[in-house]
Design a protein around this motif. Structure first.
Motif, PDB file in Angstrom:
ATOM      1  N   VAL A  19       0.875  -1.186   0.000  1.00 10.77           N
ATOM      2  CA  VAL A  19       0.000   0.000   0.000  1.00 10.77           C
ATOM      3  C   VAL A  19       0.907   1.229   0.000  1.00 10.77           C
ATOM      4  CG1 VAL A  19      -1.814   1.256   1.231  1.00 10.77           C
ATOM      5  CG2 VAL A  19      -1.784  -1.248   1.263  1.00 10.77           C
ATOM      6  N   LYS A  22      -1.325  -1.473  -4.182  1.00 13.02           N
ATOM      7  CA  LYS A  22      -2.321  -0.407  -4.228  1.00 13.02           C
ATOM      8  C   LYS A  22      -1.613   0.931  -4.262  1.00 13.02           C
ATOM      9  CE  LYS A  22      -4.897   2.060  -1.555  1.00 13.02           C
ATOM     10  NZ  LYS A  22      -4.865   3.251  -2.448  1.00 13.02           N
ATOM     11  N   VAL A  34      -4.382  -2.664  -7.447  1.00 12.35           N
ATOM     12  CA  VAL A  34      -5.688  -2.441  -6.805  1.00 12.35           C
ATOM     13  C   VAL A  34      -5.968  -0.941  -6.862  1.00 12.35           C
ATOM     14  CG1 VAL A  34      -6.942  -2.548  -4.608  1.00 12.35           C
ATOM     15  CG2 VAL A  34      -5.470  -4.457  -5.311  1.00 12.35           C
TER      16      VAL A  34
END
Ligand code: NAD
Length: 455
Positions: A127, A154, A183
């Motif tokens: 992330v 992500k 993502v």
């Protein structure tokens, strides 16, 4: 839908379909299924794929930089610098992975052998932040892929187009689509991603989000790395060449409009040269060209995240209210887009937010100090600990000062610098774990202990 805006003028660039719980779960399941085969490919195959990705970055730098500039407002020259910088990091990983994760015999006495091997973690969530998507993403996904992991990446919602470009280039380079999935979405997608039963969560972003992720991941006993914010200080001793120290530090504070985790955010200057340093610093900053990020001449572009401008204005108001002198900037520019000019505050102290809270923008506080002891005390007076440094011609004093600084990286006569050969880590609220260096390769593996007794 995720709306992608151009921060330089507020126009809408495009809209993207966001991932939801269902699509994220499907990406996770596909990654889980594909990962063992990826881990079983010869290392040479994975090295070849990353080598091709590295070459694609160099080949496509103009196209990739245009995308990065459009969605983050990063000045085009700085966008190209970033994209051209990632291949050097990848080269380090290409050269170092085999030795870093090779199984090694550590003991062989009287028929008892001991060995350490390194196994991939499995499926990891990456992330990421928007401010250096190639660097902070690449620090994770490059070594994670090389060591045989599947990556659910992500990108920030503010660098989503860049995330898709990275995914496309990796797939074209030979990384299977299920082994690297992008993502798309903001905090909701990020929260959904880390709910998946992944084997590791590697996060780059703010302390506030890092803390939320730590709460979610803690009880699950999953490997967690958090690369968070900073309030990075530099101390300038009286023996320096004032003009060159000011030039170096103005760049360290204002590059990428100060939106770097390791931007210089606090400067302490020995009292005998304080006024001269402040004058030289202001002169340097006045020379920075603010303007359209697509122009090669621009040094300062817009602020990427609009709400950060409120934080910057609040820090200025708080400092001025407590006696700081505002020498440059201080208020948003009244024009379309997110614009805040380079801002210099002198006569600051630690009662002010600008010397305590991360600014993450083109703003600097410059404080007067009497001596080395006071400088060290103030530099360490922070909840963060990413980088810190000293400018001086006296190497012995520099080493003595650097040894006392509570920070992951320390600098002598340089700042805002990252090296692939050195570990990148933080102390305190700057995070836990690390990337880069050979430690930053091993971190994507699980060391396994072998006890081997001959019968
Ligand atoms: P942020 O915390 O707002 O977002 C980071 C990422 O987390 C984004 O992808 C976001 O969508 C996602 N996210 C948000 N809420 C989430 C949730 N509840 N669960 C899971 N994911 C969630 O940070 P940002 O604004 O993108 O980045 C700026 C911050 O990052 C600054 O504090 C900066 O210092 C820090 N940073 C640190 C480093 C480092 O190496 N230490 C590098 C770059 C940036």
């Amino acid at each position: 839908m995720l709306i992608i805006e151009n921060p330089a003028n507020g126009s809408i660039i495009t809209q993207l379909q966001e991932d939801d719980a269902q699509s994220i779960s499907a990406k996770y399941r596909a990654a889980r299924k594909a990962q063992p085969a990826w881990a079983a490919t010869p290392l040479a195959t994975r090295l070849d794929a990353l080598r091709r990705f590295r070459d694609a970055l160099t080949r496509d730098v103009d196209e990739l930089a245009a995308v990065l500039t459009s969605e983050t407002g990063k000045p085009i020259r700085q966008a190209k610098n970033e994209i051209r910088g990632l291949p050097a990091r990848i080269d380090f990983f290409l050269a170092s992975t085999e030795a870093a994760v090779a199984a090694r015999e550590v003991h062989d006495v009287a028929g008892m052998r001991e060995r350490i091997s390194h196994e991939p973690l499995g499926v990891i969530a990456n992330v990421s932040a928007w401010n250096y998507p190639y660097f902070v993403g690449g620090n994770v996904f490059a070594p994670a892929l090389l060591t045989g992991n599947a990556v659910l990446y992500k990108p920030s919602e503010l660098a989503a187009l860049t995330g898709l470009q990275i995914g496309k280039r990796l797939h074209e380079s030979g990384v299977p689509t299920d082994i690297f999935s992008v993502v798309i979405g903001g905090g909701t997608a990020g929260a959904e991603l880390i709910k998946q039963p992944v084997d590791g969560v590697f996060f780059t972003g703010s302390y506030a989000t890092g803390q939320r992720i730590a709460r979610e991941i803690g009880p699950r006993m999953v490997k967690l790395q958090l690369e968070l914010g900073g309030k990075d200080p530099i101390y300038v001793r009286e023996d320096v060449d004032v003009a060159s120290a000011a030039a170096s530090l103005a760049d360290g504070a204002m590059y990428n409009a100060g939106q770097s985790c390791c931007s210089v955010e606090r400067i302490y200057v020995q009292q005998t040269i304080y006024e001269d340093f402040v004058t030289a610093f202001v002169k340097e900053v006045e020379g920075f060209k603010i303007g359209a990020p697509a122009s090669e001449a621009t040094y300062i572009g817009p602020i990427t995240r609009a709400p950060q401008i409120d934080v910057l204005e609040q820090q200025v108001a708080d400092a001025v209210g407590k006696g700081a002198k505002l020498l440059l900037g201080g208020a948003r520019l009244q024009q379309p887009g997110n614009w805040f000019p380079p801002t210099v505050l002198s006569h600051v102290n630690h009662s002010m937010e600008v010397m305590r809270e991360e600014s993450f923008g083109p703003i600097i506080g410059i404080q007067k100090v009497a001596n080395d002891d006071e400088a060290v005390r103030l530099m360490n007076d922070t909840k963060y600990g990413l980088t810190a440094g000293v400018y001086t011609t006296d190497e012995r004093r520099a080493n003595a000062i650097l040894a006392q600084l509570r920070a992951g990286s320390v600098y002598w006569n340089c700042c805002d610098r990252v090296s692939p050969r050195l570990p990148w880590s933080g102390v305190g609220q700057s995070g836990i774990g690390l990337t880069l260096s050979t430690y930053g390769i091993e971190t994507f593996t699980r060391p396994k202990a072998w006890h081997l007794q001959k019968m």
